[in-house]
Design an enzyme around this catalytic site. Structure first.
Site, PDB file in Angstrom:
ATOM      1  N   SER A 162      41.739  43.388  33.402  1.00 40.12           N
ATOM      2  CA  SER A 162      43.055  42.930  33.289  1.00 40.12           C
ATOM      3  C   SER A 162      42.970  41.538  33.106  1.00 40.12           C
ATOM      4  O   SER A 162      42.018  40.953  32.366  1.00 40.12           O
ATOM      5  CB  SER A 162      43.947  43.440  34.617  1.00 40.12           C
ATOM      6  OG  SER A 162      45.144  42.863  34.547  1.00 40.12           O
ATOM      7  N   TYR A 195      51.812  40.293  26.165  1.00 39.58           N
ATOM      8  CA  TYR A 195      50.542  40.498  26.720  1.00 39.58           C
ATOM      9  C   TYR A 195      50.548  40.373  28.158  1.00 39.58           C
ATOM     10  O   TYR A 195      49.919  41.427  28.732  1.00 39.58           O
ATOM     11  CB  TYR A 195      49.493  39.374  26.036  1.00 39.58           C
ATOM     12  CG  TYR A 195      48.140  39.235  26.448  1.00 39.58           C
ATOM     13  CD1 TYR A 195      47.098  40.303  26.288  1.00 39.58           C
ATOM     14  CD2 TYR A 195      47.742  38.200  27.301  1.00 39.58           C
ATOM     15  CE1 TYR A 195      45.926  40.289  26.732  1.00 39.58           C
ATOM     16  CE2 TYR A 195      46.608  38.177  28.021  1.00 39.58           C
ATOM     17  CZ  TYR A 195      45.574  39.325  27.572  1.00 39.58           C
ATOM     18  OH  TYR A 195      44.406  39.243  28.060  1.00 39.58           O
ATOM     19  N   LYS A 199      49.208  43.474  30.799  1.00 42.63           N
ATOM     20  CA  LYS A 199      48.308  43.209  32.078  1.00 42.63           C
ATOM     21  C   LYS A 199      48.874  43.589  33.152  1.00 42.63           C
ATOM     22  O   LYS A 199      48.099  44.062  34.340  1.00 42.63           O
ATOM     23  CB  LYS A 199      47.715  41.743  31.721  1.00 42.63           C
ATOM     24  CG  LYS A 199      46.780  41.472  30.493  1.00 42.63           C
ATOM     25  CD  LYS A 199      45.470  42.243  30.633  1.00 42.63           C
ATOM     26  CE  LYS A 199      45.197  42.861  29.321  1.00 42.63           C
ATOM     27  NZ  LYS A 199      43.815  43.762  29.395  1.00 42.63           N
TER      28      LYS A 199
HETATM   29  N1  LIG Z   1      39.567  35.754  26.953  1.00 42.65           N
HETATM   30  C1  LIG Z   1      40.157  35.647  27.903  1.00 42.65           C
HETATM   31  O1  LIG Z   1      40.452  34.433  28.012  1.00 42.65           O
HETATM   32  C2  LIG Z   1      40.633  36.735  28.692  1.00 42.65           C
HETATM   33  C3  LIG Z   1      41.264  36.422  29.944  1.00 42.65           C
HETATM   34  C4  LIG Z   1      41.823  37.405  30.614  1.00 42.65           C
HETATM   35  C5  LIG Z   1      41.527  38.851  30.212  1.00 42.65           C
HETATM   36  N2  LIG Z   1      40.949  39.157  29.131  1.00 42.65           N
HETATM   37  C6  LIG Z   1      40.628  40.207  28.851  1.00 42.65           C
HETATM   38  O2  LIG Z   1      39.297  40.643  28.509  1.00 42.65           O
HETATM   39  C7  LIG Z   1      39.310  41.702  27.597  1.00 42.65           C
HETATM   40  C8  LIG Z   1      38.450  41.315  26.439  1.00 42.65           C
HETATM   41  O3  LIG Z   1      39.084  40.462  25.459  1.00 42.65           O
HETATM   42  P1  LIG Z   1      38.212  39.442  24.932  1.00 42.65           P
HETATM   43  O4  LIG Z   1      38.925  37.996  25.227  1.00 42.65           O
HETATM   44  O5  LIG Z   1      36.877  39.475  24.786  1.00 42.65           O
HETATM   45  O6  LIG Z   1      39.029  39.477  23.461  1.00 42.65           O
HETATM   46  P2  LIG Z   1      38.363  39.915  22.039  1.00 42.65           P
HETATM   47  O7  LIG Z   1      37.216  39.045  21.710  1.00 42.65           O
HETATM   48  O8  LIG Z   1      39.629  39.918  21.015  1.00 42.65           O
HETATM   49  O9  LIG Z   1      37.656  41.300  22.152  1.00 42.65           O
HETATM   50  C9  LIG Z   1      38.632  42.440  22.274  1.00 42.65           C
HETATM   51  C10 LIG Z   1      38.060  43.708  21.843  1.00 42.65           C
HETATM   52  O10 LIG Z   1      38.888  44.816  22.130  1.00 42.65           O
HETATM   53  C11 LIG Z   1      38.747  45.639  20.683  1.00 42.65           C
HETATM   54  N3  LIG Z   1      39.796  46.233  20.087  1.00 42.65           N
HETATM   55  C12 LIG Z   1      40.981  45.747  19.829  1.00 42.65           C
HETATM   56  N4  LIG Z   1      42.043  46.597  19.437  1.00 42.65           N
HETATM   57  C13 LIG Z   1      41.219  47.786  19.577  1.00 42.65           C
HETATM   58  C14 LIG Z   1      41.530  48.943  19.161  1.00 42.65           C
HETATM   59  N5  LIG Z   1      42.720  49.614  18.615  1.00 42.65           N
HETATM   60  N6  LIG Z   1      40.676  50.111  19.218  1.00 42.65           N
HETATM   61  C15 LIG Z   1      39.321  49.902  19.969  1.00 42.65           C
HETATM   62  N7  LIG Z   1      38.838  48.511  20.116  1.00 42.65           N
HETATM   63  C16 LIG Z   1      39.989  47.307  20.056  1.00 42.65           C
HETATM   64  C17 LIG Z   1      38.263  44.354  19.595  1.00 42.65           C
HETATM   65  O11 LIG Z   1      37.718  45.150  18.714  1.00 42.65           O
HETATM   66  P3  LIG Z   1      38.127  44.416  17.108  1.00 42.65           P
HETATM   67  O12 LIG Z   1      36.932  43.377  17.145  1.00 42.65           O
HETATM   68  O13 LIG Z   1      37.883  45.421  16.035  1.00 42.65           O
HETATM   69  O14 LIG Z   1      39.494  43.980  16.986  1.00 42.65           O
HETATM   70  C18 LIG Z   1      37.154  43.738  20.371  1.00 42.65           C
HETATM   71  O15 LIG Z   1      36.289  44.320  20.399  1.00 42.65           O
HETATM   72  C19 LIG Z   1      40.694  42.104  27.024  1.00 42.65           C
HETATM   73  O16 LIG Z   1      41.141  43.331  28.200  1.00 42.65           O
HETATM   74  C20 LIG Z   1      41.492  41.055  27.689  1.00 42.65           C
HETATM   75  O17 LIG Z   1      42.966  41.325  27.952  1.00 42.65           O
HETATM   76  C21 LIG Z   1      40.319  38.066  28.023  1.00 42.65           C
END
Ligand SMILES: NC(=O)c1ccc[n+]([C@@H]2O[C@H](COP(=O)([O-])OP(=O)(O)OC[C@H]3O[C@@H](n4cnc5c(N)ncnc54)[C@H](OP(=O)(O)O)[C@@H]3O)[C@@H](O)[C@H]2O)c1
Length: 317
Positions: A162, A195, A199
């Site tokens: 989340s 978004y 979450k």
């Molecule tokens: N980065 C932050 O600051 C942050 C903070 C709090 C929480 N989060 C959470 O951390 C988690 C990971 O995010 P991240 O920051 O690492 O983002 P990211 O780099 O954009 O990675 C997201 C991943 O989800 C995949 N994805 C998106 N749509 C999909 C679908 N329809 N089917 C299967 N896979 C899918 C993407 O695949 P593709 O590469 O093919 O698009 C990618 O592998 C998320 O739940 C996000 O909400 C992130």
């Protein structure tokens, strides 16, 4: 203030707990936090790590990268197709995964953040991917997680990634007769809050269903990795995109440091069941006051009732 303190002064502990003998699934593991969490879990000795990716070519590249840094036997890591935009893909994935001898961790990390309103399978895409599909996969995999618990006398983890931003909204759409219908209404949709809304929905659902899993042997927890560098903001445009970019430039953790809380969730004990983790620790104080309020509790029940109806249409039980 808690957010700034955490971003500036706290570094979650480097993961050291062994995953020897475990089978671990990480969704969205081709890039970002999922890939770094998969790298840690591979380094920590998991028997099998499944990178669940919609783009298997990108998944194979991630596998190659993880193998080259951890020096594990390449057969340890498998890339499986999973597209959370497709319920058939989720069902196929769950069927395939259910045939594995065991699953010790299902780390549900994949998500999107977008400012564009688009319907996917009849629901707004952020709601489809981050909420409906995430819990569809969770519910389809629960029997296997429970079976693993009984067969191997272990406590499999179901981990929902989340975010801190769940506290940015108190879900005004909760007042609509049906919140999911309201979120699918383009004319009233507030995409700058979508978004965070997704979450928050995750947090509400986890809190509602965790007590129903008491005694099942499965630990369900959720977590906030903190603001981290990743590809997440690639589809956020306009002012929202600029704010996100600025915040990341000033405050973000590295992707690897952010992934440490994902690994902590995958290794956490029973005290994490139904709980929210932050900075790699259980942190109830980091859950928003709305979630903990009476209104929040009633909203959890409402959301779960409505989500069950949505899921029932996708996969009748
Ligand atoms: N980065 C932050 O600051 C942050 C903070 C709090 C929480 N989060 C959470 O951390 C988690 C990971 O995010 P991240 O920051 O690492 O983002 P990211 O780099 O954009 O990675 C997201 C991943 O989800 C995949 N994805 C998106 N749509 C999909 C679908 N329809 N089917 C299967 N896979 C899918 C993407 O695949 P593709 O590469 O093919 O698009 C990618 O592998 C998320 O739940 C996000 O909400 C992130």
């Amino acid at each position: 203030m808690g957010f700034l303190y955490s971003q500036f002064f706290v570094t979650p502990a480097y993961p050291t707990r062994s995953f020897a003998g475990e089978t671990v699934i990480v969704t969205g593991a081709n890039v970002g936090l999922g890939k770094e969490a998969a790298r840690h879990i591979t380094r920590l000795g998991a028997s099998k790590v499944i990178l669940a990716c919609r783009n298997t070519t990108a998944g194979e590249e991630a596998k190659h990268d993880i193998v080259s840094t951890t020096k594990v036997n390449p057969a340890t890591i498998e890339v499986w197709q999973l597209d959370l935009n497709s319920y058939d893909s989720i069902k196929d994935f769950a069927n395939r995964a259910s045939a594995l001898p065991r699953i010790d961790v299902l780390l549900e990390n994949a998500a999107i953040a977008t400012s564009n309103f688009q319907l996917v399978n009849g629901h707004e895409s952020t709601v489809t991917v981050n909420v409906i599909s995430t819990f569809l996969l969770a519910l389809l995999m629960l029997p296997k997680l429970k079976e693993t618990s009984k067969q191997y006398n272990v406590q499999p983890r179901l981990v929902i990634v989340s975010s801190e931003v769940h506290s940015y909204t108190d879900l005004p759409e909760r007042k609509a007769p049906n919140t999911f219908d309201e979120l699918d209404n383009q004319s009233t949709a507030n995409m700058s809050q979508r978004y965070p809304t997704s979450k928050l929905l995750e947090v509400l659902v986890v809190r509602e269903i965790a007590p129903k899993l008491n005694g099942s042997g499965v630990i369900l927890n959720m977590l906030n990795p903190g603001l981290c560098h990743s590809s997440l903001s690639r589809n956020t445009a306009g002012l929202q995109g600029i704010v996100f970019w600025l915040m990341k430039t000033l405050l973000a953790r590295s992707t690897e440091v952010g992934s440490r809380t994902l690994v902590a969730g995958a290794a956490a004990d029973e005290d994490s069941h139904g709980e929210y983790m932050h900075d790699a620790m259980v942190a109830d104080e980091a859950v928003s006051s709305f979630v903990k309020s009476e209104d929040g509790k009633k909203t959890s029940q409402k959301i779960w009732t409505e989500l069950k109806e949505v899921l029932e249409k996708i996969e009748p039980v």
